[in-house]
Scaffold this active site. Structure first.
Site, PDB file in Angstrom:
ATOM      1  N   PRO A  33       0.839  -1.204   0.000  1.00  0.00           N
ATOM      2  CA  PRO A  33       0.000   0.000   0.000  1.00  0.00           C
ATOM      3  C   PRO A  33       0.871   1.249   0.000  1.00  0.00           C
ATOM      4  O   PRO A  33       1.815   1.353   0.775  1.00  0.00           O
ATOM      5  CB  PRO A  33      -0.780  -0.114   1.320  1.00  0.00           C
ATOM      6  N   MET A  34       0.559   2.184  -0.885  1.00  0.00           N
ATOM      7  CA  MET A  34       1.278   3.453  -0.932  1.00  0.00           C
ATOM      8  C   MET A  34       0.266   4.577  -1.113  1.00  0.00           C
ATOM      9  O   MET A  34      -0.540   4.551  -2.049  1.00  0.00           O
ATOM     10  CB  MET A  34       2.305   3.457  -2.074  1.00  0.00           C
ATOM     11  N   CYS A 118       4.538   2.315   9.583  1.00  0.00           N
ATOM     12  CA  CYS A 118       4.627   3.722   9.187  1.00  0.00           C
ATOM     13  C   CYS A 118       5.689   4.454  10.014  1.00  0.00           C
ATOM     14  O   CYS A 118       5.620   4.459  11.252  1.00  0.00           O
ATOM     15  CB  CYS A 118       3.281   4.400   9.354  1.00  0.00           C
ATOM     16  N   ASN A 222      10.318  -7.422   2.364  1.00  0.00           N
ATOM     17  CA  ASN A 222      10.103  -6.126   1.728  1.00  0.00           C
ATOM     18  C   ASN A 222      11.353  -5.266   1.934  1.00  0.00           C
ATOM     19  O   ASN A 222      11.941  -5.265   3.003  1.00  0.00           O
ATOM     20  CB  ASN A 222       8.875  -5.456   2.364  1.00  0.00           C
ATOM     21  N   GLY A 223      11.752  -4.560   0.875  1.00  0.00           N
ATOM     22  CA  GLY A 223      12.876  -3.638   0.973  1.00  0.00           C
ATOM     23  C   GLY A 223      13.939  -3.890  -0.064  1.00  0.00           C
ATOM     24  O   GLY A 223      14.495  -4.976  -0.148  1.00  0.00           O
ATOM     25  N   ASP A 224      14.204  -2.872  -0.896  1.00  0.00           N
ATOM     26  CA  ASP A 224      15.261  -2.905  -1.910  1.00  0.00           C
ATOM     27  C   ASP A 224      15.046  -3.973  -2.974  1.00  0.00           C
ATOM     28  O   ASP A 224      15.997  -4.593  -3.447  1.00  0.00           O
ATOM     29  CB  ASP A 224      16.634  -3.095  -1.256  1.00  0.00           C
ATOM     30  N   ARG A 247       8.303   0.917  -3.597  1.00  0.00           N
ATOM     31  CA  ARG A 247       8.801   1.954  -4.507  1.00  0.00           C
ATOM     32  C   ARG A 247       9.340   1.401  -5.824  1.00  0.00           C
ATOM     33  O   ARG A 247       9.386   2.117  -6.829  1.00  0.00           O
ATOM     34  CB  ARG A 247       9.891   2.765  -3.796  1.00  0.00           C
TER      35      ARG A 247
END
Length: 393
Positions: A33-34, A118, A222-224, A247
């Site tokens: 979610p973004m 968050c 999650n991440g990179d 992202r």
């Protein structure tokens, strides 16, 4: 869209479907979610390229219970969305429980996720987001309440969290076990602390540790993850059951096609020329008009995507500036027609990190928050004011 066979790519791997309760996600990939990004338009665009679980923008439990117009928009889904996935943010167990009950009883969701990741100061300074798992009693109560309400409709409930507040105040291991014991269907871990925001490097070792500590439920990393190769490497190095993409898909909805191919053992990859990128941008604009039923609002929304879509491509400063101020679909079409559609995929220049990373900073917290792992009377009062209409993770 150009699809090439990347002979130089490392071998892909065949990863089984992700099982969340009775829900089967054939491609074990989750769209994170973004805020302002993962609306119905962007979710549809991503689905057109590949499979996965596509989560809506985060909605606060209080706003949902109060049925604010924006919260009701956020939880809306296209009629053909196979799995309606909603992420909730909440800090008060009763309110979170009411929000989950509403989603279940009114048939708004097939999957619910809780956000404990968050890092935004206005959230953490009141004890919400990534700060919340530090208070074990509050975290336990929220997750147990949400799972109980979701189970009334046989809806799988998952959580997404960060490593902790900072390296001296990690929470992911304890929080993961509490969530598992409460009956969550899966746990997703962003390998950063709140104090990192999105800066530095994601700690995949922490993700591997959580995977090892929770062998009886799915764990997602999650991440990179900027490419299908990154995703395959994360699975190989950590043993996770699937990946969460944030992202990395901004301006690159075709990444989900690459991920689906990688996890099906194929090395096909999207390498769009400039004309194909332009087609995706226009398609995105059309979908936004459908989503908002307001062309002006849709064009304001798509402006922020332009730098992401055209990262690495030769476009020209004047045209880029005009695209970033586009005001109608007709104008968008005219501007895109000025591009040379034969400009090839620029390779590495179009890949890698995108979006604002921020910089490491001390996490804003309620006074005395770190002194003990349970809530005191003062913190309970502060928590009541922590539900803000803001997203992140």
């Amino acid at each position: 869209m150009t699809v090439t066979i990347d002979e130089t790519a490392p071998p892909s791997l065949s990863l089984p479907a992700l099982q969340l309760g009775d829900l089967t996600v054939d491609t074990p990939v989750v769209l994170a979610p973004m805020a302002g990004i993962t609306n119905t338009a962007f979710r549809r665009l991503c689905r057109e390229y590949g499979g996965g679980l596509y989560v809506s923008e985060m909605v606060t439990s209080r706003a949902l219970v109060e049925r604010s117009p924006e919260s009701m928009r956020i939880i809306s889904h296209d009629a053909d969305e196979k799995v309606r996935s909603v992420q909730l943010y909440g800090v008060e167990p009763v309110t979170v429980g009411h929000a989950v009950r509403m989603l279940v009883e009114e048939d708004h969701a097939d999957h619910i996720d809780l956000n404990f990741g968050c890092p935004v100061p206005k959230v953490t300074r009141k004890g919400g987001g990534a700060a919340l798992p530090w208070k074990l009693d509050l975290f336990t109560s929220i997750v147990q309440t949400a799972v109980a309400e979701a189970s009334r409709g046989n809806i799988p409930l998952t959580i997404k969290m960060r490593k902790g507040i900072d390296e001296d105040h990690l929470t992911f291991a304890e929080a993961g076990k509490i969530a598992r014991d409460a009956g969550v269907a899966a746990v997703a871990l962003h390998g950063r602390t709140a104090s990192q925001f999105y800066s530095g490097k994601a700690d995949w070792n922490a993700i591997a540790q959580l995977r090892e500590a929770l062998p009886d439920i799915p764990v997602l990393g999650n991440g990179d993850i900027w490419s299908a190769e990154d995703a395959a490497r994360m699975v190989t190095e950590t043993g996770v059951d699937g990946v969460v993409i944030g992202r990395g898909c901004q301006g690159r909805p075709w990444l989900f096609g690459d991920l689906m191919a990688a996890f099906e053992g194929r090395n096909e990859r999207h390498r769009p020329n400039l004309g194909e990128v332009a087609a995706s941008v226009y398609r995105h604009g059309e979908l936004l008009v459908d989503t908002f039923a307001d062309e002006d609002k849709a064009m304001r929304d798509i402006r922020k995507h332009m730098a992401w879509y055209f990262k690495g491509y030769v476009v020209g400063g004047d045209l880029r500036a005009k695209l970033a101020m586009v005001s109608s679909l007709a104008e968008l079409a005219g501007l895109l027609d000025q591009l040379d559609p034969q400009v090839p995929y620029p390779g590495a220049d179009a890949e890698g990190p995108r979006g604002r990373a921020g910089s490491p900073k001390k996490t804003a917290l309620p006074e005395g928050w770190l002194q003990q792992r349970s809530l005191n009377a003062g913190h309970q009062a502060a928590i009541a004011a922590a539900e803000l209409d803001i997203s992140g993770g």
